[in-house]
Design a protein around this motif. Structure first.
Motif, mmCIF file in Angstrom:
data_model
loop_
_atom_site.group_PDB
_atom_site.id
_atom_site.type_symbol
_atom_site.label_atom_id
_atom_site.label_comp_id
_atom_site.label_asym_id
_atom_site.label_seq_id
_atom_site.Cartn_x
_atom_site.Cartn_y
_atom_site.Cartn_z
ATOM 1 N N ASN A 1 0.840 -1.205 0.000
ATOM 2 C CA ASN A 1 0.000 0.000 0.000
ATOM 3 C C ASN A 1 0.874 1.253 0.000
ATOM 4 O OD1 ASN A 1 0.976 -0.108 2.616
ATOM 5 N ND2 ASN A 1 -1.038 -0.082 3.604
ATOM 6 N N ARG B 1 1.867 1.310 6.495
ATOM 7 C CA ARG B 1 2.390 0.987 5.174
ATOM 8 C C ARG B 1 3.256 -0.265 5.263
ATOM 9 N NH1 ARG B 1 -0.262 4.432 1.456
ATOM 10 N NH2 ARG B 1 -0.752 6.333 2.601
ATOM 11 N N LEU C 1 -5.606 6.008 4.091
ATOM 12 C CA LEU C 1 -5.373 4.745 4.794
ATOM 13 C C LEU C 1 -5.281 4.917 6.300
ATOM 14 C CD1 LEU C 1 -2.707 2.915 2.618
ATOM 15 C CD2 LEU C 1 -4.948 2.032 3.218
ATOM 16 N N LYS C 2 -5.775 3.898 7.008
ATOM 17 C CA LYS C 2 -5.580 3.822 8.449
ATOM 18 C C LYS C 2 -4.507 2.801 8.811
ATOM 19 C CE LYS C 2 -10.370 5.116 9.515
ATOM 20 N NZ LYS C 2 -11.636 4.675 10.140
ATOM 21 N N ARG C 3 -4.308 1.806 7.935
ATOM 22 C CA ARG C 3 -3.319 0.762 8.202
ATOM 23 C C ARG C 3 -1.899 1.282 8.028
ATOM 24 N NH1 ARG C 3 -3.129 -3.413 4.406
ATOM 25 N NH2 ARG C 3 -4.219 -2.041 2.960
ATOM 26 N N ASP D 1 -8.832 -1.146 4.382
ATOM 27 C CA ASP D 1 -8.302 -1.222 5.740
ATOM 28 C C ASP D 1 -8.670 -2.524 6.439
ATOM 29 O OD1 ASP D 1 -6.796 1.161 6.118
ATOM 30 O OD2 ASP D 1 -8.653 2.317 6.158
ATOM 31 N N GLY D 2 -9.352 -3.428 5.743
ATOM 32 C CA GLY D 2 -9.669 -4.732 6.314
ATOM 33 C C GLY D 2 -10.774 -4.707 7.343
ATOM 34 N N GLU E 1 -4.859 -10.436 5.143
ATOM 35 C CA GLU E 1 -6.294 -10.338 5.410
ATOM 36 C C GLU E 1 -7.090 -10.475 4.110
ATOM 37 O OE1 GLU E 1 -4.042 -8.010 6.047
ATOM 38 O OE2 GLU E 1 -4.121 -7.379 8.159
#
Length: 274
Positions: free
Chosen positions: A14, A30, A26-28, A226-227, A217
């Motif tokens: 990402n 990198r 994005l929240k996740r 973000d899953g 995921e």
């Protein structure tokens, strides 16, 4: 019922070398999908999806082991549509694009809009050169999204039609043939979740496609970057077991509105209310 999907989105990373205004936030953290994990994933994908897009968010050419990824895809007999912003196309040399797994390279031109004018011009010329001299059998698809009346859209379209003067020209259709095996696809920008009110054509998550994030995921669609609706981890369970398990069946029904869509999906423009 065992599902066979038309497409699987596999997020190699990402991380991106550009910061486009239209991309999702994005929240996740990198990160990158380990090559060893992709090597175990590739044979599983062969029986589950017709076409693999090694992209969900991020730029695939940012992955330091992309040559190894494509080699593993070739060994597994996968068919790939490699989606890229095109600015790093020559990073690993021309031989990379001769991997037998590659069926199509999709060049997202709208990512070039934020570049300085000179760099933008240099990049689009390099992409045109690639399309004109690409390996035999490889499809080159220019993807141009955005407002058709904008200066950038008109500039990019005119540039391509000058480079491929025998092209069919722009029309009301979303796709035109520029040359043998070279296409231009136009349309509006992708609307990420929350970008517009529901009312689209309907979500095909877990029916037409699914995604695997770089951390393993398994998600129903590319909008779940973000899953939030992750069904399990392909690091821990076989991919087919996850996609054909009870959690996937329940989510597939929920996405279809039986009995009600998940709250996460309610703000997605692809959801068509019943």
């Amino acid at each position: 019922m065992a599902f066979k999907f038309r497409r699987a989105f596999v997020e190699l990373t990402n991380v991106c070398n550009l910061s486009c205004s239209f991309c999702a936030v994005l929240k996740r953290p990198r990160g990158f999908m380990p090559l060893r994990f992709f090597e175990t994933l590739a044979p599983q994908l062969k029986g589950l999806a017709g076409v693999i897009s090694p992209h969900l968010l991020g730029e695939p050419f940012m992955h330091p082991e992309l040559p190894g990824v494509l080699a593993a895809a070739s060994r597994a007999g996968l068919k790939l549509n490699l989606v890229t912003n095109g600015t790093l196309l020559g990073k690993f040399g021309p031989e990379l694009l001769r991997e037998k797994c590659l069926a199509q390279v999709t060049l997202s031109l709208h990512a070039l809009e934020g570049l300085p004018a000179a760099e933008r011009e240099k990049t689009i010329r390099a992409l045109e050169d690639f399309a004109g001299s690409r390996p035999a059998g490889l499809i080159a698809s220019f993807r141009l999204r955005g407002n058709a009346s904008s200066l950038f859209f008109k500039w990019a379209a005119a540039h391509l039609l000058r480079a491929f003067p025998r092209g069919e020209g722009l029309s009301a259709r979303a796709a035109v043939r520029l040359a043998q095996g070279v296409y231009l696809n136009t349309g509006g920008l992708f609307n990420w979740r929350g970008g517009r009110a529901p009312g689209g054509k309907g979500c095909l998550g877990l029916r037409h496609h699914f995604g695997v994030l770089y951390g393993g995921e398994v998600v129903p669609c590319c909008a779940d970057h973000d899953g939030a609706l992750a069904l399990g981890s392909a690091l821990e369970s076989p991919l087919a077991d996850i996609l054909n398990g009870p959690r996937a069946a329940a989510l597939r029904n929920a996405i279809a509105g039986r009995p009600a869509i998940p709250a996460y999906c309610a703000g997605c423009g692809f959801f068509a209310p019943g």
